[in-house]
Structure formats: C-alpha cells, structure tokens
Design a protein around this motif. Structure first.
Motif, PDB file in Angstrom:
ATOM      1  N   LEU A   1       0.821  -1.216   0.000  1.00  0.00           N
ATOM      2  CA  LEU A   1       0.000   0.000   0.000  1.00  0.00           C
ATOM      3  C   LEU A   1       0.851   1.260   0.000  1.00  0.00           C
ATOM      4  CD1 LEU A   1      -2.908  -0.826   2.465  1.00  0.00           C
ATOM      5  CD2 LEU A   1      -3.113  -0.107   0.095  1.00  0.00           C
ATOM      6  N   ALA A   2       1.991   1.201   0.677  1.00  0.00           N
ATOM      7  CA  ALA A   2       2.806   2.415   0.815  1.00  0.00           C
ATOM      8  C   ALA A   2       3.535   2.765  -0.474  1.00  0.00           C
ATOM      9  CB  ALA A   2       3.803   2.244   1.958  1.00  0.00           C
ATOM     10  N   ILE A   3       3.724   1.758  -1.361  1.00  0.00           N
ATOM     11  CA  ILE A   3       4.519   2.020  -2.568  1.00  0.00           C
ATOM     12  C   ILE A   3       4.009   3.202  -3.391  1.00  0.00           C
ATOM     13  CG2 ILE A   3       5.191   1.052  -4.820  1.00  0.00           C
ATOM     14  CD1 ILE A   3       5.640  -1.611  -3.365  1.00  0.00           C
ATOM     15  N   PRO A   4       2.716   3.218  -3.786  1.00  0.00           N
ATOM     16  CA  PRO A   4       2.285   4.373  -4.597  1.00  0.00           C
ATOM     17  C   PRO A   4       2.381   5.712  -3.864  1.00  0.00           C
ATOM     18  CG  PRO A   4       0.425   2.974  -4.023  1.00  0.00           C
ATOM     19  CD  PRO A   4       1.649   2.224  -3.629  1.00  0.00           C
ATOM     20  N   PHE A   5       2.464   5.673  -2.549  1.00  0.00           N
ATOM     21  CA  PHE A   5       2.570   6.916  -1.788  1.00  0.00           C
ATOM     22  C   PHE A   5       4.014   7.421  -1.748  1.00  0.00           C
ATOM     23  CE2 PHE A   5      -1.425   5.235  -0.526  1.00  0.00           C
ATOM     24  CZ  PHE A   5      -2.203   6.321  -0.200  1.00  0.00           C
ATOM     25  N   LEU A   6       4.937   6.474  -1.639  1.00  0.00           N
ATOM     26  CA  LEU A   6       6.336   6.885  -1.501  1.00  0.00           C
ATOM     27  C   LEU A   6       7.055   6.962  -2.839  1.00  0.00           C
ATOM     28  CD1 LEU A   6       7.487   4.913   1.650  1.00  0.00           C
ATOM     29  CD2 LEU A   6       7.151   7.370   1.409  1.00  0.00           C
ATOM     30  N   PHE A   7       6.636   6.093  -3.784  1.00  0.00           N
ATOM     31  CA  PHE A   7       7.409   5.965  -5.012  1.00  0.00           C
ATOM     32  C   PHE A   7       7.562   7.280  -5.790  1.00  0.00           C
ATOM     33  CE2 PHE A   7       8.037   5.017  -9.457  1.00  0.00           C
ATOM     34  CZ  PHE A   7       9.168   4.232  -9.383  1.00  0.00           C
ATOM     35  N   PRO A   8       6.469   8.033  -6.037  1.00  0.00           N
ATOM     36  CA  PRO A   8       6.643   9.240  -6.851  1.00  0.00           C
ATOM     37  C   PRO A   8       7.688  10.198  -6.273  1.00  0.00           C
ATOM     38  CG  PRO A   8       4.325   8.748  -6.606  1.00  0.00           C
ATOM     39  CD  PRO A   8       5.057   7.820  -5.687  1.00  0.00           C
ATOM     40  N   THR A   9       7.671  10.378  -4.969  1.00  0.00           N
ATOM     41  CA  THR A   9       8.627  11.303  -4.354  1.00  0.00           C
ATOM     42  C   THR A   9      10.045  10.769  -4.470  1.00  0.00           C
ATOM     43  OG1 THR A   9       6.876  11.692  -2.756  1.00  0.00           O
ATOM     44  CG2 THR A   9       8.989  12.734  -2.337  1.00  0.00           C
ATOM     45  N   LEU A  10      10.219   9.492  -4.121  1.00  0.00           N
ATOM     46  CA  LEU A  10      11.545   8.879  -4.195  1.00  0.00           C
ATOM     47  C   LEU A  10      12.078   8.944  -5.608  1.00  0.00           C
ATOM     48  CD1 LEU A  10      11.421   5.618  -2.072  1.00  0.00           C
ATOM     49  CD2 LEU A  10      12.884   7.628  -1.768  1.00  0.00           C
ATOM     50  N   TRP A  11      11.206   8.628  -6.545  1.00  0.00           N
ATOM     51  CA  TRP A  11      11.608   8.587  -7.929  1.00  0.00           C
ATOM     52  C   TRP A  11      11.978   9.979  -8.434  1.00  0.00           C
ATOM     53  CZ3 TRP A  11       9.877  10.137 -12.742  1.00  0.00           C
ATOM     54  CH2 TRP A  11      10.468   9.456 -13.806  1.00  0.00           C
ATOM     55  N   MET A  12      11.237  10.982  -7.986  1.00  0.00           N
ATOM     56  CA  MET A  12      11.574  12.364  -8.348  1.00  0.00           C
ATOM     57  C   MET A  12      12.983  12.709  -7.851  1.00  0.00           C
ATOM     58  SD  MET A  12       9.723  15.856  -7.030  1.00  0.00           S
ATOM     59  CE  MET A  12      10.067  15.535  -5.311  1.00  0.00           C
ATOM     60  N   LEU A  13      13.270  12.330  -6.594  1.00  0.00           N
ATOM     61  CA  LEU A  13      14.573  12.646  -6.015  1.00  0.00           C
ATOM     62  C   LEU A  13      15.696  11.996  -6.815  1.00  0.00           C
ATOM     63  CD1 LEU A  13      13.815  12.173  -2.186  1.00  0.00           C
ATOM     64  CD2 LEU A  13      13.815  14.294  -3.478  1.00  0.00           C
ATOM     65  N   THR A  14      15.526  10.714  -7.161  1.00  0.00           N
ATOM     66  CA  THR A  14      16.633  10.030  -7.837  1.00  0.00           C
ATOM     67  C   THR A  14      16.702  10.392  -9.327  1.00  0.00           C
ATOM     68  OG1 THR A  14      15.274   8.082  -8.206  1.00  0.00           O
ATOM     69  CG2 THR A  14      16.634   8.084  -6.245  1.00  0.00           C
ATOM     70  N   ALA A  15      15.548  10.545  -9.971  1.00  0.00           N
ATOM     71  CA  ALA A  15      15.568  10.863 -11.402  1.00  0.00           C
ATOM     72  C   ALA A  15      16.162  12.241 -11.640  1.00  0.00           C
ATOM     73  CB  ALA A  15      14.169  10.780 -11.992  1.00  0.00           C
ATOM     74  N   SER A  16      16.122  13.090 -10.628  1.00  0.00           N
ATOM     75  CA  SER A  16      16.683  14.430 -10.803  1.00  0.00           C
ATOM     76  C   SER A  16      18.205  14.367 -10.901  1.00  0.00           C
ATOM     77  CB  SER A  16      16.266  15.334  -9.643  1.00  0.00           C
ATOM     78  OG  SER A  16      16.920  14.944  -8.466  1.00  0.00           O
ATOM     79  N   LEU A  17      18.787  13.195 -10.608  1.00  0.00           N
ATOM     80  CA  LEU A  17      20.239  13.041 -10.697  1.00  0.00           C
ATOM     81  C   LEU A  17      20.670  12.354 -11.990  1.00  0.00           C
ATOM     82  CD1 LEU A  17      20.814  11.899  -7.019  1.00  0.00           C
ATOM     83  CD2 LEU A  17      21.435  14.099  -7.996  1.00  0.00           C
ATOM     84  N   LYS A  18      19.690  12.048 -12.849  1.00  0.00           N
ATOM     85  CA  LYS A  18      20.026  11.349 -14.093  1.00  0.00           C
ATOM     86  C   LYS A  18      20.406  12.338 -15.179  1.00  0.00           C
ATOM     87  CE  LYS A  18      17.039   7.349 -13.357  1.00  0.00           C
ATOM     88  NZ  LYS A  18      15.778   6.699 -13.776  1.00  0.00           N
ATOM     89  N   SER A  19      21.277  11.864 -16.090  1.00  0.00           N
ATOM     90  CA  SER A  19      21.716  12.724 -17.193  1.00  0.00           C
ATOM     91  C   SER A  19      20.625  12.808 -18.267  1.00  0.00           C
ATOM     92  CB  SER A  19      22.993  12.153 -17.812  1.00  0.00           C
ATOM     93  OG  SER A  19      22.678  10.929 -18.439  1.00  0.00           O
ATOM     94  N   ASP A  20      20.845  13.709 -19.231  1.00  0.00           N
ATOM     95  CA  ASP A  20      19.880  13.910 -20.316  1.00  0.00           C
ATOM     96  C   ASP A  20      19.499  12.595 -21.000  1.00  0.00           C
ATOM     97  OD1 ASP A  20      20.154  16.490 -19.724  1.00  0.00           O
ATOM     98  OD2 ASP A  20      21.043  17.129 -21.619  1.00  0.00           O
ATOM     99  N   GLN A  21      20.524  11.755 -21.273  1.00  0.00           N
ATOM    100  CA  GLN A  21      20.233  10.522 -22.015  1.00  0.00           C
ATOM    101  C   GLN A  21      19.566   9.492 -21.124  1.00  0.00           C
ATOM    102  OE1 GLN A  21      23.684  11.439 -21.827  1.00  0.00           O
ATOM    103  NE2 GLN A  21      23.451  12.864 -23.536  1.00  0.00           N
ATOM    104  N   GLU A  22      20.111   9.349 -19.923  1.00  0.00           N
ATOM    105  CA  GLU A  22      19.659   8.234 -19.098  1.00  0.00           C
ATOM    106  C   GLU A  22      18.181   8.340 -18.767  1.00  0.00           C
ATOM    107  OE1 GLU A  22      21.691   7.629 -15.386  1.00  0.00           O
ATOM    108  OE2 GLU A  22      20.452   5.863 -15.036  1.00  0.00           O
ATOM    109  N   ILE A  23      17.708   9.547 -18.565  1.00  0.00           N
ATOM    110  CA  ILE A  23      16.331   9.706 -18.119  1.00  0.00           C
ATOM    111  C   ILE A  23      15.342   9.169 -19.151  1.00  0.00           C
ATOM    112  CG2 ILE A  23      15.926  12.045 -18.981  1.00  0.00           C
ATOM    113  CD1 ILE A  23      14.745  12.388 -15.970  1.00  0.00           C
ATOM    114  N   PHE A  24      15.745   9.212 -20.434  1.00  0.00           N
ATOM    115  CA  PHE A  24      14.860   8.665 -21.454  1.00  0.00           C
ATOM    116  C   PHE A  24      15.132   7.190 -21.712  1.00  0.00           C
ATOM    117  CE2 PHE A  24      14.860  13.204 -22.577  1.00  0.00           C
ATOM    118  CZ  PHE A  24      13.517  13.424 -22.384  1.00  0.00           C
ATOM    119  N   GLN A  25      16.423   6.817 -21.625  1.00  0.00           N
ATOM    120  CA  GLN A  25      16.782   5.436 -21.963  1.00  0.00           C
ATOM    121  C   GLN A  25      16.256   4.434 -20.952  1.00  0.00           C
ATOM    122  OE1 GLN A  25      20.948   5.762 -22.347  1.00  0.00           O
ATOM    123  NE2 GLN A  25      20.853   6.487 -24.455  1.00  0.00           N
TER     124      GLN A  25
END
Lengths: 305, 283
Positions: free
Chosen positions: B23-47
C-alpha cells in the motif's frame, strides 16, 4: 483555620458589558481582517452574479445581456461537456478518497512497531508541493517513455496516451489526486477511530456481534459526524481543484472540469461575463451539494447526546 | 486503544506488513523517484526510466537550473511571499480570532458568518472580479495580488476560525484577572493570549506557508514574466522553444521545491500531523 465571610463571587464584581469598556473595542480587533475580506472577497462575491449578466469580452466594454450567458451555456457543447466531466470527477474522487481513507485508518489503527512509519509514509504526499507532485505524475504517464507505458510495454501491452485520452485522463487525475490528499482524511479518521471508547466495542462483542457488525453498527455510526464533515470538505475540494488537473493535462477536453473551463473562458478568451456565469454555476453546485448533504445527514449521521 | 476486529487479527503480522508495504509504494514511489531521477543525465532519463537508482550521479541538472534559468529568483520569490503571507496571516488572524472569541461588538455574528463562508467557498471562482479589481488598482503583474488574496481569502478565514476556536477554550478568568491587574485589551491580547496560543500559531503558520507555497492559480493569473514567477509556475519553464520538456531539469527543480518541506516534515512530524489534524477535527 476558620473560614471568615466568603469572598464576593467574581461574577458580582465583574464590570457590566459596555460599562467602562467601549463596545467598539472588539471591532478594532477584527477590523484589519474584515476590511480585507470585504474588499477582496465579499465584494467579488457580490460582483460575480452581476457581472454574469453582462456580455464582457476584453478589451470591449461590458454590455447588458440579461440571462444571455446562461442560455448560451445550455447550448455550449464545451460547457455541457465540462459539467458532465465534473460530475464524473466528483463521483469518482470523493467515494474513492473517503473509502480508502477509512480503510487505511483501520489498518493503521492496529498497533504495530512500524505504525509510525506507515502513517508517515501515507501522509507524506500531503507535504509534497502539488505542482511538483503533478509534474512527476505527468512524466510517469508520458505516452512513449513514461514509466507506466514502458512497464506495460514489457508485458506486451500498448499503453494509452494517459493524459489526453478519455476516460484515462480523468482516471489518471483522480488517482494522482487521491494519493496526494488521502493522507489528510486518513489521519482525521484515525483520530476519530481512536476516540471511540473501547467499552463500546467490548459491550458489542459480549452481545455476540461479529467484526463486520461492530464496524458498521457501532464504529461507523460513532464516527459519522466526522465522516459527514470530511465528505463535505472533500466535495468542495474536488469542485475547486484546478492546479493538478491543469498541470497534468494542460486543460485538454478529456479532463476539463468546470474550474478549468472557467479559467479558459476568463483568462484565455478573456470572456469575463461568460466566465462569471460559470463561476456562479460552480458556487451553485457547491451550495446544492452541501445543502443536500445537510438534509441527508439526518438519515445517517449519529450524534451522541 | 486497539480495535478488536477478529478478521483483522487473523492476518498474521507478516501478512499485515506485506499489505502495508504494498500500500505504501504508490505513496512513496513518486517522491523517491523524483529525487533520484533528478540526478540522471539527459540521455539516461529517457533510456532507462524504470531504474530507480541512476547509473551515474550527475549534479549537472542542479547547476543548470540556476545557471540557465531564473530559478534562484523564483525561489526567492516563493520564499519571501510565503514568509510575508505567513507573518501577516498570523497577526491579522490572531487579532480577529481574539475579537470573535472574547469580545462583543455590533455585527459580530454577521461578520463571523461571512468569515465562515470565505472558508468554504472557493476563492478561485472569484478570480474574474478580483482580476478586474486589481487591474483597476493597477497592481496586476506584481506580487501584491497573490499576497493579498492569500491573507484575505480562504487561508486567512481558516486562520481566523482556528484562532477563534482556540481562544474560546482558554478560561475567561484569565482575561478578568488581567483586567483587574490593569492591563487593557491590547495588553491582554499581546502579553497573555498570544503566548498561550503558540500551538495554534504553529498550526496556522504551517497552513499559511504550505498554501502560499502551493498557490498555483493566482500566480498563473497575475504574473507574466518568468523573473516574477513563483516556484509552481517556475517548475514548468524548463522547456525548449518547441515546448519539449527538459524532464531532468524539471525534476531537479521539483526536488528543490519539495526538499525543504519534506525535511521540515521529517524533523517535526508529530507537530505537523497534530497541528493539521487537531485543527481540522475540532470544528
């Protein structure tokens, strides 16, 4: 120690209201707020119905049109569509939010060592800024490289263009909004749940009630005043949602609720008279729903007295 | 107190944990994913959008949003507007709350009903006459409408209501004793009532700050240059001329707009939760 004559009760020595103190002092305290409220809120409330009677498209001057804007609404496909979308939106969002919040509150009410962590996890989206939250969802739901469709692709399913196709856009908006906001209602219900006295449950159990009966016949009625208030607040919140819908869908037709429609008419087409008429429609919807709830409340809200 | 639902009790504790984690996954995932995806390079974020942890951490996105965009100015705008709104909401709301709770004056009931209606009705639906009013006053395209509409709209009314509810719970004898001791109403308010109202002030402050930080509608209506923008609008400006979104920059900026609130929440979780829920239940 012997008691002497009893002291004069406070109430007798209390100065009479309006005696030494002017009755206007209180007015000074509320004045700053009331002035602002009058100018920026009450004035506009009175202006909305008046403005809705004019045809006023910037930069032209307003022109009297009577009920013209309202008759225009009934034949405007865009607006009737928005009314329909708004009804669907409220019907989908409010029960989902309330039932999920109740369920989560029941689960969190079971005392475990990790209860604090789960409570915090489920509440945390409330703290994330709405637009940041909506932007993440917009990215996750991108048609080509979005997380959801990439995942579906791995399963061999061609995912839809989530945010632009009916009915997916509305469903996506509802899911995004429920997850963002349900934590608030969940905590309110949790508080109400913990206020239900344990003896009441004990008594019901001794009388042979099963868990479902206890919940629906005892717990829920005791919580009903809280549920009632929460339902009203959630309906009003749903009717005024704008930012997340606009950020997610850019205001396209698939999820253009009345609030988005009003924004479009007012600040995209600068059709101020027509937008005012739409505002009035939103107010009426809110008042009607709140009034209906108020009437229905006698059927199901239980007040201890 | 523990609710005794036999069926829930039947769930073994490991089942319970499993259910809660899912149950907690959909609540935590978007925030966590935002934090980590913000560290990805231009290419990686799409690949590789599925990867929660970036292959190589690139802080580049964070320097770029400050270098190539007026993100710093937007951040400052959001902070100063939220601070001004919070401070004024607290002062004006506490004054009015005290007046409504403790003093009598002509028209009090009517004024309080107006205040309640402002709490319930959506100020967004008043935007047309408000826009016309600010245009008439000549302060469109400034931060002033945004500040004023927060203080005197729904948030302000909620603040007044919460303060009133709190002052109603304090014993009357306090005022009377202070009056005997020669304090005037202002002195009672300032020296006795306000210090006693600290928990509500915190709750109202959190509300006012969050509402101002989240305000999207009013900046959208009143601001039109990106240097004036507040964060909610600024987050949407990381696009190429054709309207394509630079997602890694957008997510980096979103992270920076979220982080202060998230950290404050983690540190003062109890206070946060109590103030928000306590104030909304009291009614």
């Amino acid at each position: 120690m012997t008691t002497k004559t009893p002291p004069v009760p406070r109430s007798q020595s209390r100065p009479r209201k309006g005696g030494w103190e002017s009755q206007w002092v209180g007015l000074l305290f509320v004045l700053p707020f009331m002035l602002g409220l009058t100018v920026f809120f009450i004035g506009p409330i009175l202006a909305v119905p008046i403005m809705s009677l004019f045809e006023w498209v910037l930069p032209r001057l307003p022109e009297w049109t009577g009920l013209g804007n309202y008759t225009r609404m009934t034949t405007d496909r865009e607006v009737t569509h928005s009314v329909w979308i708004t009804v669907l939106f409220v019907v989908m969002l409010v029960p989902t939010n309330i039932i999920l919040a109740l369920g989560l509150a029941l689960l969190l009410n079971i005392k475990t060592r990790a209860a604090g962590f789960f409570r915090m996890a489920l509440f945390s989206p409330v703290v994330v800024p709405l637009v940041a939250w909506a932007l993440v969802w917009r990215f996750v739901l991108q048609p080509d490289f979005g997380l959801v469709n990439v995942l579906l692709g791995k399963l061999g399913i061609q995912g839809p263009n989530w945010l632009y196709e009916a009915p997916w856009a509305l469903i996506a908006v509802v899911i995004c909004l429920v997850i963002e906001h349900v934590g608030m209602n969940m905590l309110i219900f949790l508080g109400a749940l913990q206020n239900v006295p344990a003896e009441v449950h004990e008594a019901a159990k001794i009388d042979g009630a099963n868990s479902r009966q206890i919940f629906f016949k005892v717990t829920l009625p005791l919580m009903s005043p809280t549920v009632f208030l929460t339902v009203i607040v959630t309906i009003i919140g749903a009717l005024k949602s704008f930012a997340p819908i606009y950020v997610l869908t850019g205001g396209n037709d698939a999820a253009s609720v009345l609030m988005v429609q009003m924004w479009k008419q007012g600040f995209k087409y600068f059709d101020f008279g027509y937008a005012s008429a739409l505002s009035w429609l939103i107010f009426l919807a809110m008042l009607t729903l709140t009034f209906l709830q108020w009437q229905l409340r006698k059927r199901w809200v239980f007040y201890e007295s | 107190m523990n609710l005794d639902f036999p069926r829930l009790r039947l769930l073994s504790s490991s089942m319970y944990y499993l259910v809660m984690i899912v149950l907690a996954i959909p609540f935590l995932f978007p925030t966590l994913w935002m934090l980590t995806a913000s560290l990805k390079s231009d290419q990686e974020i799409f690949q590789n959008p599925l990867a929660l942890i970036p292959q190589s951490i690139s802080w580049d996105n964070f320097t770029r949003i400050f270098h190539d965009y007026p993100f710093a100015a937007q951040y400052v705008n959001s902070v100063y507007i939220a601070v001004v709104v919070t401070a004024l909401t607290l002062i004006i709301g506490a004054l009015a709350g005290y007046g409504f709770a403790r003093l009598n004056f002509p028209g009090k009931d009517l004024m309080f009903i107006l205040c309640l209606s402002a709490m319930m009705l959506p100020s967004e639906a008043l935007s047309i006459p408000q826009f016309a009013l600010f245009k008439f006053l000549g302060i469109n395209n400034t931060h002033l409408p945004i500040i004023l509409l927060q203080i005197f709209g729904g948030t302000g009314a909620l603040a007044v209501f919460m303060m009133r509810q709190h002052f109603l719970t304090l014993p009357r004898e306090l005022d009377e004793a202070a009056l005997m001791d020669g304090l005037d109403r202002w002195g009672i308010f300032w020296r006795i009532m306000l210090p006693l109202a600290r928990p509500v002030l915190v709750a109202v402050g959190i509300f006012a700050f969050l509402n101002s930080w989240n305000d999207y509608f009013n900046p959208l209506v009143y601001l039109n240059s990106s240097e004036q923008y507040t964060l909610p609008l600024g987050l949407q400006t990381f696009t190429d001329p054709l309207g394509g979104v630079f997602w890694n920059l957008t997510l980096a900026a979103s992270t920076l707009s979220t982080l202060p609130l998230l950290l404050a929440f983690l540190v003062a979780q109890k206070q946060f939760v109590q103030s928000m829920v306590g104030s909304s239940v009291k009614g």
